[in-house]
Write a protein that holds these residues in place. Structure first.
Motif, PDB file in Angstrom:
ATOM      1  N   LYS A  27       0.762  -1.220   0.003  1.00 33.17           N
ATOM      2  CA  LYS A  27      -0.259  -0.053   0.034  1.00 33.17           C
ATOM      3  C   LYS A  27       0.749   1.313  -0.051  1.00 33.17           C
ATOM      4  CE  LYS A  27      -3.945   2.156   2.456  1.00 33.17           C
ATOM      5  NZ  LYS A  27      -3.177   3.630   2.449  1.00 33.17           N
ATOM      6  N   TRP A  28       2.115   1.170   0.695  1.00 29.55           N
ATOM      7  CA  TRP A  28       2.743   2.431   0.873  1.00 29.55           C
ATOM      8  C   TRP A  28       3.519   2.583  -0.588  1.00 29.55           C
ATOM      9  CZ3 TRP A  28       8.291   3.336   0.064  1.00 29.55           C
ATOM     10  CH2 TRP A  28       8.670   4.238   0.772  1.00 29.55           C
ATOM     11  N   LEU A  29       3.934   1.625  -1.180  1.00 34.12           N
ATOM     12  CA  LEU A  29       4.315   1.645  -2.647  1.00 34.12           C
ATOM     13  C   LEU A  29       3.425   2.491  -3.511  1.00 34.12           C
ATOM     14  CD1 LEU A  29       6.441  -1.637  -2.856  1.00 34.12           C
ATOM     15  CD2 LEU A  29       7.637   0.918  -2.682  1.00 34.12           C
TER      16      LEU A  29
ATOM     17  N   GLN B   7       3.170   5.881  -2.939  1.00 39.21           N
ATOM     18  CA  GLN B   7       4.253   6.685  -3.807  1.00 39.21           C
ATOM     19  C   GLN B   7       4.457   6.596  -5.012  1.00 39.21           C
ATOM     20  OE1 GLN B   7       6.039   8.413  -1.540  1.00 39.21           O
ATOM     21  NE2 GLN B   7       4.625   7.493   0.122  1.00 39.21           N
ATOM     22  N   TYR B   8       3.359   6.109  -5.782  1.00 44.62           N
ATOM     23  CA  TYR B   8       3.432   5.578  -7.163  1.00 44.62           C
ATOM     24  C   TYR B   8       4.589   5.025  -7.609  1.00 44.62           C
ATOM     25  CZ  TYR B   8      -0.266   9.192  -7.136  1.00 44.62           C
ATOM     26  OH  TYR B   8      -1.457   9.626  -6.648  1.00 44.62           O
TER      27      TYR B   8
ATOM     28  N   LEU C  83      11.506  -1.080  -6.229  1.00 49.16           N
ATOM     29  CA  LEU C  83      11.947  -0.889  -4.715  1.00 49.16           C
ATOM     30  C   LEU C  83      13.377  -1.346  -4.522  1.00 49.16           C
ATOM     31  CD1 LEU C  83      11.201  -0.903  -1.811  1.00 49.16           C
ATOM     32  CD2 LEU C  83      10.659  -3.272  -1.575  1.00 49.16           C
ATOM     33  N   ASN C  84      14.032  -0.487  -4.006  1.00 43.00           N
ATOM     34  CA  ASN C  84      15.690  -0.449  -3.822  1.00 43.00           C
ATOM     35  C   ASN C  84      15.811  -0.234  -2.547  1.00 43.00           C
ATOM     36  OD1 ASN C  84      15.701   2.308  -3.535  1.00 43.00           O
ATOM     37  ND2 ASN C  84      16.119   2.614  -5.617  1.00 43.00           N
ATOM     38  N   GLN C  85      17.210  -0.280  -2.046  1.00 38.51           N
ATOM     39  CA  GLN C  85      17.614  -0.216  -0.580  1.00 38.51           C
ATOM     40  C   GLN C  85      17.134   0.974  -0.104  1.00 38.51           C
ATOM     41  OE1 GLN C  85      18.903  -2.987   1.016  1.00 38.51           O
ATOM     42  NE2 GLN C  85      18.470  -1.934   2.839  1.00 38.51           N
TER      43      GLN C  85
END
Length: 556
Positions: A295-297, A300-301, A307-309
């Motif tokens: 949901k957070w991703l 953030q669109y 997703l990276n470090q």
């Protein structure tokens, strides 16, 4: 038994269907079910006058409910005699003893010249008649047959074990009330009316609420459904409930993550040890963090492959250490090349910080062992926590079979590989608890083969289930006990008196856990000794430098 005859086009009503009409009571002025409602002087039940007299049995001045051969009896004694049939001194049958012989021995009604024998019109069982001259077991059987009848007017062979299970409950009147108002049994009636075979999958379609879980426990306990691997198998239904309001791509990721990773590992571990409720909580926590990250991703669109470090570190920094459970999900996504290899910091090793004051620990233990006003199960739970620091999951899964008496007459509790000797006061409490009848609001359901499965020391509300951790916490809280500090204090006391291998052997704990506690105690003593040594050196150095010191001498 007809209590209202048919009249004015209205059908006749039996005792089960008749409802006293409501009216304004002419004595208390409140609207209530009233007798003589069609007259100008309706009267409700509490305002109905009954003459008071001396009860023959309890010798108290009370309103009289019945006049039997033994004399006038109040409502309390009336119900007590009917609910406890005993052997008649004359006919030696089991009946309510409503009469008394010249010798003082109890007699049943017919033997004492009283025409009523209080025998069920259907099964002949004597005692309290619940409705229409029938006992509570027969009334319950009729209610269940109506509840379980399918579309063809018959009860399927799959549901017949339920009739046998309910016929052996300790409190049939309580079961009758549940049939009338239980959401679980209403759901069962809905499933029975559909005519479809009952399966775990058909129950999963109704979600994972309390009523569904209770019904599932009842069906498993009565052998209508095969047993599941405890609470873990309820996770898929819980996940579907969470996904109901989420985008479709969340379910595309979460379903294989649950079924092919989390549940696969959990079932493999089940071959070496039994499931515990903590497994369910752990799986829900890992799924919850994964859902939160997705949901957070979306907010953030960002897609999952973006997703990276750096992005992961931002998400981790915005929450608590509970977010580190995301490592399970990221391990799975990295193995399938949905994300790159990402690093999640491990949880820090927690050191015990809260303890129960020793000045409070032993008075609390003394109260648990001696205060007879406290509930017996609460006393046992608190005493086991204060003495041995058993975690809640171990406490709730204790069974009566783990309590044994040795050839020497000592009572032991089989928790670890070696039986744990119990002090006599605690042994007496646990023995009384193991042999006590079930609480009134928790009718003991028996399996179709007549064996109670399983015999938990602390049974829960659902059939065949132990008490919940939340209930244990609330019982401890009623005594002013918090679970974590109590457990820490008990383990500190054990680790300071016994080697790690002994504690692990008796309490069934892992040797690494008990070793950490022993090392924690030793580190605490080593720190104390080092501090005292340093303080002594400082004092000696101050004295040599000419700085005045206060030396207390005897009598000085």
């Amino acid at each position: 038994m007809i209590v209202q005859r048919a009249r004015n086009g209205e059908p006749a009503l039996c005792q089960d269907c008749y409802r006293t009409p409501e009216a304004v009571c002419h004595r208390c002025g409140r609207t209530r079910p009233c007798y003589h409602a069609r007259t100008d002087k309706p009267v409700c039940g509490p305002c109905t006058e009954r003459p008071a007299a001396t009860c023959t049995r309890c010798r108290r001045q009370r309103p009289i409910s019945a006049h039997w051969p033994l004399g006038a009896v109040c409502q309390t004694c009336y119900l007590k005699i009917l609910h406890t049939p005993a052997e008649c001194a004359l006919c030696h049958g089991t009946h309510p003893l409503t009469g008394r012989a010249a010798s003082g021995a109890g007699l049943c009604g017919p033997c004492a010249g009283y025409p009523v024998d209080y025998a069920c019109a259907c099964c002949g069982r004597t005692g309290y008649l619940h409705a229409a001259g029938r006992c509570a077991y027969c009334v319950l059987d009729d209610r269940l047959r109506t509840l379980l009848t399918g579309p063809d007017g018959q009860i399927t062979a799959q549901l017949l074990p339920l009739l046998e299970v309910f016929s052996q409950v300790d409190n049939p009147a309580d079961a009758i009330e549940r049939c009338a108002g239980s959401p679980s049994l209403r759901l069962l009636a809905q499933l029975a009316a559909s005519g479809e075979p009952l399966t775990h999958e058909s129950l999963d379609a109704f979600g994972s609420g309390m009523s569904v879980n209770y019904l599932r426990d009842l069906l498993v306990h009565s052998r209508v459904l095969p047993p599941q691997a405890d609470d873990v198998e309820r996770i898929p239904a819980w996940l579907e409930t969470q996904l109901a309001t989420r985008p479709a791509h969340h379910g595309t990721l979460m379903r294989p993550f649950l079924h092919w990773f989390l549940l696969k590992r959990a079932r493999r571990r089940a071959t070496n040890r039994p499931y515990k409720a903590s497994d369910e909580y752990g799986l829900r926590a890992r799924l919850g963090q994964a859902l939160h990250l997705l949901k957070w991703l979306d907010d953030q669109y960002l897609a999952l492959n973006a997703l990276n470090q750096h992005v992961l570190d931002i998400w981790l920094s915005e929450g608590t250490t509970a977010r580190r459970d995301i490592s399970y999900f990221l391990t799975w996504t990295a193995a399938r090349r949905l994300t790159g290899s990402l690093t999640v910091p491990p949880r820090p090793a927690d050191q015990p910080t809260s303890f129960l004051d020793e000045d409070n620990q032993w008075p609390l233990l003394q109260r648990c062992l001696t205060d007879t006003t406290l509930p017996l199960d609460t006393r046992c739970i608190a005493a086991l926590s204060l003495l041995y620091g058993l975690p809640l999951q171990r406490l709730r899964h204790l069974t009566c079979d783990q309590l044994e008496r040795t050839a020497k007459g000592d009572t032991v509790l089989k928790i670890g590989s070696s039986p744990l000797p119990l002090p006599p006061p605690l042994a007496d409490l646990l023995t009384r608890l193991a042999t006590a009848p079930p609480p009134r609001r928790r009718s003991a359901f028996q399996s179709p083969d007549g064996e109670t499965q399983p015999a938990y020391l602390f049974p829960g509300v659902s059939p065949g289930r132990p008490v919940s951790p939340q209930t244990i916490r609330s019982r401890l809280k009623s005594l002013g006990i918090t679970a974590r500090p109590t457990r820490n204090s008990a383990l500190v006391a054990l680790a300071s008196d016994f080697p790690a291998v002994i504690v692990a052997d008796y309490l069934g704990m892992h040797i690494s856990t008990t070793t950490r506690w022993v090392n924690y105690i030793r580190k605490d003593w080593a720190t104390y000794v080092a501090a005292r040594t340093e303080d002594t050196k400082n004092r000696a150095g101050s004295s040599d430098s000419g700085t005045p010191t206060l030396v207390r001498t005897p009598g000085g």
